[in-house]
Design a protein around this motif. Structure first.
Motif, PDB file in Angstrom:
ATOM      1  N   SER A 206      37.212  42.261  55.804  1.00 20.58           N
ATOM      2  CA  SER A 206      38.538  42.692  55.342  1.00 20.58           C
ATOM      3  C   SER A 206      38.494  43.134  53.889  1.00 20.58           C
ATOM      4  O   SER A 206      39.139  44.122  53.506  1.00 20.58           O
ATOM      5  CB  SER A 206      39.553  41.553  55.511  1.00 20.58           C
ATOM      6  N   GLY A 207      37.734  42.407  53.072  1.00 19.88           N
ATOM      7  CA  GLY A 207      37.592  42.805  51.669  1.00 19.88           C
ATOM      8  C   GLY A 207      36.959  44.170  51.529  1.00 19.88           C
ATOM      9  O   GLY A 207      37.360  44.985  50.682  1.00 19.88           O
TER      10      GLY A 207
ATOM     11  N   ILE B 224      49.978  44.211  44.335  1.00 20.69           N
ATOM     12  CA  ILE B 224      49.585  44.506  45.564  1.00 20.69           C
ATOM     13  C   ILE B 224      48.514  45.251  45.298  1.00 20.69           C
ATOM     14  O   ILE B 224      48.672  46.158  45.346  1.00 20.69           O
ATOM     15  CB  ILE B 224      50.255  44.416  46.798  1.00 20.69           C
ATOM     16  N   LEU B 225      47.480  45.912  45.018  1.00 20.13           N
ATOM     17  CA  LEU B 225      46.423  46.805  45.325  1.00 20.13           C
ATOM     18  C   LEU B 225      46.744  48.197  44.779  1.00 20.13           C
ATOM     19  O   LEU B 225      47.127  49.067  45.505  1.00 20.13           O
ATOM     20  CB  LEU B 225      46.244  46.856  46.801  1.00 20.13           C
ATOM     21  N   SER B 226      46.575  48.713  43.479  1.00 18.97           N
ATOM     22  CA  SER B 226      46.835  49.981  42.864  1.00 18.97           C
ATOM     23  C   SER B 226      45.542  50.599  42.441  1.00 18.97           C
ATOM     24  O   SER B 226      44.745  49.921  41.868  1.00 18.97           O
ATOM     25  CB  SER B 226      47.595  49.813  41.595  1.00 18.97           C
TER      26      SER B 226
ATOM     27  N   SER C  13      44.776  41.701  41.984  1.00 19.63           N
ATOM     28  CA  SER C  13      44.423  42.521  43.148  1.00 19.63           C
ATOM     29  C   SER C  13      43.770  41.673  44.223  1.00 19.63           C
ATOM     30  O   SER C  13      43.975  41.908  45.426  1.00 19.63           O
ATOM     31  CB  SER C  13      43.495  43.666  42.733  1.00 19.63           C
ATOM     32  N   ALA C  14      42.984  40.679  43.812  1.00 17.65           N
ATOM     33  CA  ALA C  14      42.375  39.767  44.788  1.00 17.65           C
ATOM     34  C   ALA C  14      43.443  38.921  45.469  1.00 17.65           C
ATOM     35  O   ALA C  14      43.386  38.682  46.686  1.00 17.65           O
ATOM     36  CB  ALA C  14      41.352  38.873  44.096  1.00 17.65           C
TER      37      ALA C  14
ATOM     38  N   VAL D 123      34.976  40.745  46.116  1.00 13.56           N
ATOM     39  CA  VAL D 123      34.498  39.415  45.730  1.00 13.56           C
ATOM     40  C   VAL D 123      35.393  38.338  46.342  1.00 13.56           C
ATOM     41  O   VAL D 123      34.909  37.310  46.819  1.00 13.56           O
ATOM     42  CB  VAL D 123      34.469  39.285  44.192  1.00 13.56           C
ATOM     43  N   GLY D 124      36.689  38.585  46.358  1.00 13.33           N
ATOM     44  CA  GLY D 124      37.606  37.611  46.944  1.00 13.33           C
ATOM     45  C   GLY D 124      37.325  37.360  48.408  1.00 13.33           C
ATOM     46  O   GLY D 124      37.359  36.213  48.872  1.00 13.33           O
TER      47      GLY D 124
END
Length: 574
Positions: A118-119, A313-315, A351-352, A524-525
């Motif tokens: 998923s990462g 959220i993820l930008s 982001s993680a 990494v998360g």
């Protein structure tokens, strides 16, 4: 969920600890996933009706809305989608409802594998966006690249929904990121259509930002609502559903075969409509307008995958025209390096979080909880060693995330300016840095509540308590992100000299730094989270990755960034 990132959509002369000394070079970015903060002085004399070319600005807002919508609709059902791709033979629902310890722990390897993959899937989108940033988008004008990017994104979204293997999903996800290179041009065109007056351009940028935020909230709601429609809406798509015209025993056939395709299909339709509108009515800007008044034609842009501010959220950033290396290096000074490092660390853990939170609350819950009467097994959770998630469905996840995303949007637009006036920009930033570690430390303990158990003796009080606990976690992160993101933007901008072109160079470097962090954070998360699942310590990613990075960010800012403001900006030699 934001995003974090250095999307300078905030005017620098809003009240704060270090008011900007720059007048016409205010540092802002309409492509931010967060609403633009305008001071009353600047907004009282301008409204939507006062803007020129309103129809063109409306089309650009629709483009911005669809781009944000397509970026985030995946998050609510990410775990279920990747699980079906990497382990299609696994049980559809891995949440244990009995004491069969073998059944539950057999799923651990699948959960760990899904976390890692998923990462990778999430990081592929910003990675290709970053690569696409160096493409010469403006070579063929601005109108055609916007239309083609929307068309390609629509095709890639449909192909993504119909993909079954992980590598096919990754490929089309990266194509979507590669096609999302229109944000810089949207910003540039908005500035040109709004005219030369600064307050009109600021208002146009504000409208684009609001459209982006609404697209993110709508994307989160749409993804969870439409995923697995046969299960979510049996009355419509099930065996006896009104739309099951073929009378299939399992439900609408294509929805059974492609349970996660409907969000992509709807997204494709929406993007297609916007592309058609742009092709029919969007005007090309004139050659004389090739450079907007604020120099947007040469700025890197960013599309936030972030989850509201859970966001966040993820930008991810992209540039339309690469800035020379020498020009970028000239922006690295003793004043700009501390806030740049702060922004990198901030984006790294936020982001993680945006990625790990939906993953964690989708993870199957453990059959053993200290709050259940059946938890007598030797593997009953301890204070630090426990595993399992929350087993929430994509629908519940989307409702929770979109709700707090909307609350974050309202907070940013109406409450943040007042708190900024009272506590200052630095004060809000430091307050947010104190909230992050607390959220990360307590989030894993949500797994100790009895989520998804059939054999449970929990009463009404326990049910209310666990949902309040989840709300506190997501709300705390939303609050911290809402304060941290605009404050970091302002502090970075104020670290730059007022000399002509310096702020733009700093902004370029800031976008690159946060874009890199947005790619590294989820990868990494995912790996660390998978390691914790395998070892039976689901808090590994939260305690030893997110919390550590958050604490490091706070220490760095307190010890080093405060020195940036001890000397006047313009006295520093560059």
């Amino acid at each position: 969920m934001k995003e974090s990132g250095l999307k300078q959509d905030t005017l620098l002369d809003t009240a704060g600890a270090h008011p900007s000394q720059h007048d016409d070079n205010n540092y802002h970015d309409p492509d931010s996933a967060l609403p633009l903060l305008l001071t009353p002085k600047e907004t009282e004399s301008i409204s939507w009706t006062d803007l020129p070319n309103k129809s063109q600005l409306l089309i650009l807002s629709l483009c911005r809305f669809s781009d944000s919508l397509s970026n985030l609709f995946l998050l609510p059902y990410l775990f279920s989608l990747v699980r079906s791709a990497v382990s299609p033979s696994s049980t559809p629902s891995l949440a244990a409802g009995n004491d069969d310890i073998v059944t539950y722990y057999t799923s651990i390897s699948t959960t760990a594998l899904v976390s890692t993959y998923s990462g990778i899937l999430v990081a592929g989108f910003p990675l290709t966006q970053l690569l696409a940033s160096f493409l010469p988008w403006r070579k063929h004008g601005e109108r055609l690249p916007i239309i083609w990017s929307l068309a390609i994104s629509a095709v890639a979204s449909l192909a993504f929904g119909l993909s079954r293997s992980f590598w096919a999903l990754s490929f089309w996800r990266m194509v979507m990121g590669l096609a999302s290179g229109n944000e810089g041009m949207l910003r540039s065109m908005a500035g040109k259509f709004a005219g030369r007056e600064k307050k009109c351009r600021d208002k146009a940028y504000h409208i684009l930002s609001m459209a982006s935020n609404l697209g993110m909230v709508a994307g989160l709601a749409m993804g969870g609502l439409l995923a697995e429609p046969v299960k979510a809406f049996p009355g419509l798509f099930g065996t006896k559903g009104a739309l099951n015209w073929n009378g299939s025993e399992e439900g609408v056939r294509w929805m059974v075969e492609y349970p996660f395709a409907l969000p992509s299909v709807v997204n494709t339709m929406l993007i297609g409509v916007v592309a058609a509108v742009a092709a029919g009515w969007l005007r090309e800007t004139t050659p004389e307008q090739d450079q907007a008044e604020d120099g947007t034609g040469y700025l890197p842009q960013r599309s936030y995958i972030l989850l509201s501010n859970t966001s966040t959220i993820l930008s991810f950033h992209r540039t339309e025209k690469p800035t020379p290396i020498s020009s970028i290096l000239s922006a690295l000074t003793t004043r700009t390096l501390p806030p740049l490092m702060s922004s990198f660390l901030l984006t790294l853990h936020t982001s993680a979080f945006t990625f790990i939170l939906p993953l964690h609350i989708s993870t199957p819950s453990s059959p053993y909880s200290p709050l259940l009467s059946n938890s007598f097994h030797s593997l009953v959770p301890t204070l630090f060693r426990f595993t399992g998630g929350l087993s929430l469905s994509p629908l519940v996840i989307s409702l929770y995330l979109s709700l707090f995303g909307l609350l974050g949007l309202l907070f940013r637009g109406f409450i943040y300016p007042r708190w900024q006036n009272r506590l200052s920009t630095v004060g809000l930033f430091e307050l947010s840095l104190a909230i992050f570690p607390f959220v990360y430390l307590v989030t894993p303990y949500l797994s100790l509540f009895p989520w998804g158990h059939q054999d449970t003796t929990e009463g009404c009080a326990e049910i209310i308590m666990k949902w309040i606990a989840l709300g506190v976690v997501i709300g705390g992160q939303t609050l911290a992100m809402t304060m941290a993101v605009p404050s970091a933007e302002i502090l970075l901008a104020e670290s730059a000299s007022s000399e002509e072109g310096v702020q733009e160079k700093v902004r370029v470097v800031g976008n690159m730094v946060t874009s890199l962090a947005s790619v590294v954070g989820p990868v990494v998360g995912g790996v660390v989270y998978a390691k914790g699942v395998r070892e039976g310590v689901v808090g590994t990613a939260w305690w030893f990755y997110l919390a550590v990075v958050a604490i490091a960010t706070a220490v760095w800012c307190v010890c080093f960034q405060g020195r940036v403001y001890e000397e006047p900006v313009d006295e520093e030699k560059r």
